[in-house]
Design a protein around this motif. Structure first.
Motif, PDB file in Angstrom:
ATOM      1  N   GLY A 244       2.372  -0.178  10.839  1.00 41.18           N
ATOM      2  CA  GLY A 244       3.663  -0.814  10.588  1.00 41.18           C
ATOM      3  C   GLY A 244       4.246  -0.460   9.232  1.00 41.18           C
ATOM      4  O   GLY A 244       4.266   0.707   8.820  1.00 41.18           O
ATOM      5  N   ASP A 245       4.700  -1.470   8.500  1.00 41.61           N
ATOM      6  CA  ASP A 245       5.391  -1.230   7.232  1.00 41.61           C
ATOM      7  C   ASP A 245       4.445  -0.882   6.083  1.00 41.61           C
ATOM      8  O   ASP A 245       4.882  -0.713   4.944  1.00 41.61           O
ATOM      9  CB  ASP A 245       6.253  -2.439   6.854  1.00 41.61           C
ATOM     10  CG  ASP A 245       5.446  -3.725   6.679  1.00 41.61           C
ATOM     11  OD1 ASP A 245       4.204  -3.668   6.757  1.00 41.61           O
ATOM     12  OD2 ASP A 245       6.060  -4.782   6.461  1.00 41.61           O
ATOM     13  N   LEU A 246       3.145  -0.736   6.370  1.00 44.44           N
ATOM     14  CA  LEU A 246       2.224  -0.267   5.337  1.00 44.44           C
ATOM     15  C   LEU A 246       2.370   1.232   5.084  1.00 44.44           C
ATOM     16  O   LEU A 246       1.836   1.775   4.119  1.00 44.44           O
ATOM     17  CB  LEU A 246       0.772  -0.578   5.728  1.00 44.44           C
ATOM     18  CG  LEU A 246       0.371  -2.055   5.741  1.00 44.44           C
ATOM     19  CD1 LEU A 246      -1.078  -2.205   6.159  1.00 44.44           C
ATOM     20  CD2 LEU A 246       0.598  -2.692   4.372  1.00 44.44           C
ATOM     21  N   VAL A 247       3.086   1.911   5.989  1.00 41.55           N
ATOM     22  CA  VAL A 247       3.339   3.345   5.850  1.00 41.55           C
ATOM     23  C   VAL A 247       4.843   3.559   5.848  1.00 41.55           C
ATOM     24  O   VAL A 247       5.510   3.274   6.844  1.00 41.55           O
ATOM     25  CB  VAL A 247       2.696   4.153   6.997  1.00 41.55           C
ATOM     26  CG1 VAL A 247       2.998   5.637   6.835  1.00 41.55           C
ATOM     27  CG2 VAL A 247       1.192   3.904   7.054  1.00 41.55           C
ATOM     28  N   GLY A 248       5.380   4.045   4.728  1.00 43.44           N
ATOM     29  CA  GLY A 248       6.827   4.218   4.653  1.00 43.44           C
ATOM     30  C   GLY A 248       7.233   5.250   3.615  1.00 43.44           C
ATOM     31  O   GLY A 248       6.387   5.886   2.974  1.00 43.44           O
ATOM     32  N   PRO A 249       8.539   5.452   3.437  1.00 38.94           N
ATOM     33  CA  PRO A 249       9.047   6.518   2.570  1.00 38.94           C
ATOM     34  C   PRO A 249       8.727   6.371   1.092  1.00 38.94           C
ATOM     35  O   PRO A 249       8.822   7.334   0.347  1.00 38.94           O
ATOM     36  CB  PRO A 249      10.565   6.474   2.818  1.00 38.94           C
ATOM     37  CG  PRO A 249      10.830   5.107   3.351  1.00 38.94           C
ATOM     38  CD  PRO A 249       9.615   4.719   4.115  1.00 38.94           C
ATOM     39  N   LEU A 271       1.016  11.822   9.209  1.00 38.40           N
ATOM     40  CA  LEU A 271       1.491  10.444   9.283  1.00 38.40           C
ATOM     41  C   LEU A 271       2.327  10.073   8.065  1.00 38.40           C
ATOM     42  O   LEU A 271       3.454   9.570   8.194  1.00 38.40           O
ATOM     43  CB  LEU A 271       0.303   9.482   9.422  1.00 38.40           C
ATOM     44  CG  LEU A 271       0.662   7.994   9.523  1.00 38.40           C
ATOM     45  CD1 LEU A 271       1.493   7.721  10.764  1.00 38.40           C
ATOM     46  CD2 LEU A 271      -0.597   7.133   9.527  1.00 38.40           C
ATOM     47  N   TYR A 272       1.799  10.304   6.882  1.00 42.23           N
ATOM     48  CA  TYR A 272       2.535   9.900   5.677  1.00 42.23           C
ATOM     49  C   TYR A 272       3.719  10.811   5.401  1.00 42.23           C
ATOM     50  O   TYR A 272       4.780  10.359   4.963  1.00 42.23           O
ATOM     51  CB  TYR A 272       1.587   9.822   4.473  1.00 42.23           C
ATOM     52  CG  TYR A 272       0.976   8.445   4.365  1.00 42.23           C
ATOM     53  CD1 TYR A 272       1.518   7.470   3.540  1.00 42.23           C
ATOM     54  CD2 TYR A 272      -0.119   8.098   5.149  1.00 42.23           C
ATOM     55  CE1 TYR A 272       0.971   6.197   3.475  1.00 42.23           C
ATOM     56  CE2 TYR A 272      -0.675   6.827   5.096  1.00 42.23           C
ATOM     57  CZ  TYR A 272      -0.115   5.879   4.256  1.00 42.23           C
ATOM     58  OH  TYR A 272      -0.638   4.609   4.210  1.00 42.23           O
ATOM     59  N   MET A 273       3.561  12.096   5.669  1.00 41.27           N
ATOM     60  CA  MET A 273       4.687  13.000   5.429  1.00 41.27           C
ATOM     61  C   MET A 273       5.863  12.667   6.337  1.00 41.27           C
ATOM     62  O   MET A 273       7.010  12.574   5.889  1.00 41.27           O
ATOM     63  CB  MET A 273       4.255  14.444   5.652  1.00 41.27           C
ATOM     64  CG  MET A 273       5.383  15.423   5.378  1.00 41.27           C
ATOM     65  SD  MET A 273       5.177  16.965   6.234  1.00 41.27           S
ATOM     66  CE  MET A 273       6.851  17.606   6.127  1.00 41.27           C
ATOM     67  N   THR A 274       5.593  12.491   7.629  1.00 37.78           N
ATOM     68  CA  THR A 274       6.701  12.240   8.559  1.00 37.78           C
ATOM     69  C   THR A 274       7.313  10.855   8.372  1.00 37.78           C
ATOM     70  O   THR A 274       8.399  10.587   8.879  1.00 37.78           O
ATOM     71  CB  THR A 274       6.237  12.420  10.017  1.00 37.78           C
ATOM     72  OG1 THR A 274       5.095  11.587  10.281  1.00 37.78           O
ATOM     73  CG2 THR A 274       5.866  13.872  10.288  1.00 37.78           C
ATOM     74  N   ALA A 275       6.622   9.985   7.623  1.00 38.72           N
ATOM     75  CA  ALA A 275       7.218   8.699   7.259  1.00 38.72           C
ATOM     76  C   ALA A 275       8.026   8.817   5.965  1.00 38.72           C
ATOM     77  O   ALA A 275       8.624   7.838   5.519  1.00 38.72           O
ATOM     78  CB  ALA A 275       6.121   7.646   7.090  1.00 38.72           C
ATOM     79  N   ALA A 302      -1.912   4.116  -1.000  1.00 38.59           N
ATOM     80  CA  ALA A 302      -2.844   4.253   0.120  1.00 38.59           C
ATOM     81  C   ALA A 302      -3.886   5.303  -0.203  1.00 38.59           C
ATOM     82  O   ALA A 302      -3.671   6.199  -1.032  1.00 38.59           O
ATOM     83  CB  ALA A 302      -2.092   4.637   1.397  1.00 38.59           C
ATOM     84  N   MET A 303      -5.017   5.174   0.470  1.00 39.95           N
ATOM     85  CA  MET A 303      -6.084   6.154   0.314  1.00 39.95           C
ATOM     86  C   MET A 303      -6.923   6.180   1.572  1.00 39.95           C
ATOM     87  O   MET A 303      -7.287   5.137   2.106  1.00 39.95           O
ATOM     88  CB  MET A 303      -6.966   5.817  -0.893  1.00 39.95           C
ATOM     89  CG  MET A 303      -8.077   6.816  -1.140  1.00 39.95           C
ATOM     90  SD  MET A 303      -8.959   6.443  -2.675  1.00 39.95           S
ATOM     91  CE  MET A 303     -10.231   7.697  -2.621  1.00 39.95           C
ATOM     92  N   SER A 304      -7.192   7.378   2.055  1.00 40.05           N
ATOM     93  CA  SER A 304      -8.122   7.520   3.174  1.00 40.05           C
ATOM     94  C   SER A 304      -9.432   8.069   2.624  1.00 40.05           C
ATOM     95  O   SER A 304      -9.441   8.791   1.625  1.00 40.05           O
ATOM     96  CB  SER A 304      -7.560   8.477   4.232  1.00 40.05           C
ATOM     97  OG  SER A 304      -7.389   9.777   3.695  1.00 40.05           O
ATOM     98  N   GLY A 305     -10.529   7.720   3.268  1.00 41.47           N
ATOM     99  CA  GLY A 305     -11.812   8.191   2.769  1.00 41.47           C
ATOM    100  C   GLY A 305     -12.942   7.907   3.730  1.00 41.47           C
ATOM    101  O   GLY A 305     -12.769   7.197   4.726  1.00 41.47           O
ATOM    102  N   ARG A 328      -2.089  -0.679  -1.084  1.00 42.25           N
ATOM    103  CA  ARG A 328      -1.844  -1.563   0.055  1.00 42.25           C
ATOM    104  C   ARG A 328      -2.706  -1.242   1.268  1.00 42.25           C
ATOM    105  O   ARG A 328      -2.886  -2.084   2.143  1.00 42.25           O
ATOM    106  CB  ARG A 328      -0.370  -1.482   0.471  1.00 42.25           C
ATOM    107  CG  ARG A 328       0.614  -1.826  -0.636  1.00 42.25           C
ATOM    108  CD  ARG A 328       2.011  -2.063  -0.073  1.00 42.25           C
ATOM    109  NE  ARG A 328       2.530  -0.874   0.601  1.00 42.25           N
ATOM    110  CZ  ARG A 328       3.426  -0.895   1.591  1.00 42.25           C
ATOM    111  NH1 ARG A 328       3.867  -2.051   2.053  1.00 42.25           N
ATOM    112  NH2 ARG A 328       3.878   0.224   2.122  1.00 42.25           N
ATOM    113  N   LEU A 329      -3.209   0.004   1.333  1.00 48.07           N
ATOM    114  CA  LEU A 329      -3.948   0.391   2.527  1.00 48.07           C
ATOM    115  C   LEU A 329      -5.069   1.359   2.165  1.00 48.07           C
ATOM    116  O   LEU A 329      -4.828   2.423   1.602  1.00 48.07           O
ATOM    117  CB  LEU A 329      -3.002   1.052   3.541  1.00 48.07           C
ATOM    118  CG  LEU A 329      -3.608   1.490   4.881  1.00 48.07           C
ATOM    119  CD1 LEU A 329      -4.204   0.301   5.632  1.00 48.07           C
ATOM    120  CD2 LEU A 329      -2.543   2.179   5.742  1.00 48.07           C
TER     121      LEU A 329
END
Length: 553
Positions: A244-249, A271-275, A302-305, A328-329
């Motif tokens: 949802g709104d955790l991923v945005g411009p 995901l993040y680029m297209t947002a 945000a951070m993925s790991g 936030r994520l």
């Protein structure tokens, strides 16, 4: 089938996602670049490129590929780079001319690289010069139509470009000498492309193959999963709906996991680029000092790991002193996130690790924890919208909740099959079209899934199933233990017994102390009978502990 997880979704998450708005990935990327214009898209070591700049370079490089190299639809183009600015340019340009992208781990040996190039039938490779010597060895036995070599600093401005390339070559000496006479440079390719006419239209259907994404070879020879444009587009829609709104411009994601790996490729790059968000590229996350220094420059959201990445950062004082007020994520995947690590992460950052689950063959997301969770729950979450998941026994029967069995998946993100391997494809799909993951899991009454372990990693002690994840999670909770890996070794009495490999931060942690700790926390047949202290554990490029290498050590 029944979907008990539907009732656990947040109110704004639908049970099904709509069909993709775009017919293919190039359409999505071009629309994204036009929409976000001057906003930053990717940044690496102080150099940031906007969506508009990215679009310009994609177009130039695509024209070079199409007009100069004559690359046509369905040709395979290999990309062998770490997380640098050239990666998204090469990726999106290859797709724009209709090519199938073959992502290659730049740390591969010549043998591994040769297998992947031969198996995929790649005709062109775009490679960072640091790894060109490996390619040189391979070119003695196979032929490629085109080789494009880029230097690390190629997309930086003068004089930093020259400085970076000089330091890496002559000071740090991380660029071995190589001889590939007919190779073209990345910068010259852009110059040539700029002078070429506009792109000729290429018809790319939604079910055409976008990637040959190779598995790690954990179940035999490395195989190329055929991921279509549809697979990726659907998985993006599914993940976007869940987060949802955790991923945005305005979001900025730390991209430390390699983009050639399916997790980072889809979660971060796409995901993040297209947002409209920004990817903060980390070329070498093993350089913790440099990694943390880069993080200190950004208000990352945000951070993925994977578990090992989170754990490594948490043992660095300078990381723990960073400002996490914008985070936030935190997305965990690739391997089980251990509760002690998750709890420590939440204590340091104030953010909960949202554990997800996926595979290369599922593009990758299958399950994700809902974004409204208030604490780490140890599960891999709920099946994402438009996805069915069940647990099956060895006879193919669906098991009720609470009983462990093989996790099986259906959904629009599931691969087309393995490239040129019909027999292997048939082995992972049953007659009802369920994809068998090879992971042992259980489903709770309310639809949350938990991974017990890889089916093949299970240890059988006197007829009892022992799962390495459980042992490892117990042991790493002991102060002074950094990492642990459990494997099964032959035993005359019990068939197999547990051997534990331990990385410790304090040499005062003894074998006897660990044994005593396990005695207090594990039933007898689960306790390790052998313990070996090691400096580090073997890991894949994404940071996943490779137990199979410990078995053959």
């Amino acid at each position: 089938m029944q979907r008990p997880w539907n009732s656990q979704y947040p109110a704004d998450v639908p049970t099904e996602v709509a069909a993709p708005r775009f017919s293919n990935l190039p359409e999505l990327i071009q629309a994204t670049n036009r929409s976000h214009g001057q906003s930053p898209a990717f940044t690496c070591m102080g150099k940031t490129i906007s969506f508009q700049e990215l679009e310009t370079m994609i177009d130039m490089f695509a024209r070079y590929l199409q007009h100069e190299l004559k690359i046509k639809k369905d040709d395979r183009v290999a990309i062998m780079m770490p997380n640098i600015l050239q990666y998204p340019v090469a990726l999106f340009a290859a797709h724009r001319v209709g090519a199938i992208v073959v992502n290659i781990n730049p740390l591969y040996t010549a043998r591994e690289l040769e297998h992947q190039l031969k198996d995929s039938g790649a005709t062109t490779i775009i490679i960072l010069e640091n790894f060109a010597r490996t390619l040189e060895h391979v070119l003695k036995s196979i032929k490629l139509d085109s080789v494009i070599i880029t230097k690390f600093g190629d997309l930086f401005d003068f004089p930093k470009k020259q400085l970076i390339n000089f330091v890496l070559k002559h000071i740090k000496k991380v660029v071995p000498d190589y001889q590939i006479p007919k190779a073209e440079s990345f910068t010259h390719a852009l110059e040539i492309g700029c002078k070429q006419p506009g792109l000729s239209p290429v018809e790319i259907a939604i079910d055409d193959i976008a990637f040959l994404q190779y598995t790690g070879g954990t179940t035999g020879v490395s195989k190329g999963a055929m991921l279509t444009h549809s697979n990726i587009l659907y998985n993006l829609a599914q993940a976007s709906t869940v987060f949802g709104d955790l991923v945005g411009p305005n979001d900025k994601i730390v991209t430390a996991l390699p983009l050639y790996h399916i997790f980072s490729l889809v979660c971060n790059c796409f995901l993040y680029m297209t947002a409209g968000g920004l990817n903060i590229l980390i070329p070498n996350p093993k350089d913790t000092k440099g990694f943390v220094k880069e993080l200190s420059r950004w208000q990352f959201t945000a951070m993925s790991g994977v578990n090992t990445l989170f754990n490594n950062l948490l043992h660095d004082e300078s990381f723990c002193a960073l400002d996490f007020s914008h985070l936030r994520l935190s997305i965990g995947g690739g391997m089980a996130v251990q509760k002690p690590v998750a709890d420590h992460w939440q204590k340091v950052t104030g953010n909960i690790i949202n554990q997800a689950y996926g595979l290369t063959e599922t593009s990758p997301a299958v399950t994700i924890n809902p974004r409204n969770q208030t604490s780490f729950n140890g599960t891999i979450g709920l099946p994402i919208p438009s996805t069915d998941v069940c647990i099956k026994d060895d006879n193919g029967q669906i098991l009720p909740h609470g009983e462990p069995g093989e996790l099986c998946v259906k959904g629009p993100q599931v691969m087309k099959g393995y490239w040129n391997r019909d027999e292997e494809t048939q082995q992972v799909f049953d007659e009802d079209h369920w994809f068998h993951t090879g992971d042992i899991a259980v489903m709770s009454e309310d639809g949350f899934f938990s991974i017990v372990d890889r089916k093949k990693d299970m240890i059988l002690v006197s007829g009892f199933n022992v799962y390495p994840n459980e042992i490892e999670e117990v042991v790493v909770a002991l102060k002074g233990v950094v990492e642990a890996a459990a494997i099964g070794i032959p035993d005359e009495q019990s068939g197999e017994t547990v051997k534990l490999f331990v990385v410790r931060s304090n040499e005062q942690v003894t074998e006897a102390e660990i044994m005593q700790y396990c005695q207090s926390n594990l039933v007898n047949y689960k306790r390790p009978k052998q313990i070996e202290f090691v400096e580090e554990l073997p890991k894949s490029a994404v940071g996943k502990i490779l137990r199979r290498k410990l078995k053959t050590a």
